[in-house]
Design an enzyme around this catalytic site. Sequence first.
Site, mmCIF file in Angstrom:
data_model
loop_
_atom_site.group_PDB
_atom_site.id
_atom_site.type_symbol
_atom_site.label_atom_id
_atom_site.label_comp_id
_atom_site.label_asym_id
_atom_site.label_seq_id
_atom_site.Cartn_x
_atom_site.Cartn_y
_atom_site.Cartn_z
ATOM 1 N N ASN A 1 0.983 -1.167 -0.085
ATOM 2 C CA ASN A 1 -0.109 0.038 0.029
ATOM 3 C C ASN A 1 0.837 1.145 0.050
ATOM 4 O OD1 ASN A 1 -2.318 -1.505 0.358
ATOM 5 N ND2 ASN A 1 -1.937 -1.745 2.299
ATOM 6 N N HIS B 1 6.588 -2.138 3.094
ATOM 7 C CA HIS B 1 6.372 -3.454 3.627
ATOM 8 C C HIS B 1 5.355 -4.043 2.529
ATOM 9 C CE1 HIS B 1 3.340 -1.168 5.545
ATOM 10 N NE2 HIS B 1 2.311 -2.000 5.308
#
Length: 110
Positions: A85, A98
């Site tokens: 994201n 991440h």
Amino acid sequence: MEDCIFCKIINKEIPSSIIYEDENVIAFNDINPIAKIHILVVPKKHILDLTCVDSDETLNQINYAIKEITKTNGMDKDGFRVITNIGKNGGQAVPHLHFHVLGGEILPTR
Ligand code: AMP
Ligand code: ZN
């Protein structure tokens, strides 16, 4: 980086359920899983998001870790999903790059 929750996990200042670690990358179970298997794969270097990556090496290190992790739990055979994201509208809550690795029973989203 100070005040970054993932840097604190990397530095072992706060506990996490680490399932993989090498010189460049750490991976641990997401505290709030949305799939049977929900692992976060995180570069140890503090990078804000995917658009801030400035070397192929970083992406190769992450990809290597994902392949190693998915070999150990059958996801390499069964398939899995990788999501990252970016920013507010992308739903990024933690401002340290991440990759969500989702496996097992994943609800189709589209
Ligand atoms: P994102 O919305 O892409 O930034 O995802 C952040 C993810 O980090 C969420 O899925 C959270 O459940 C997860 N998370 C936040 N804090 C922790 C923690 N201390 N240990 C493990 N996962 C965490
Ligand atoms: Zn960080």
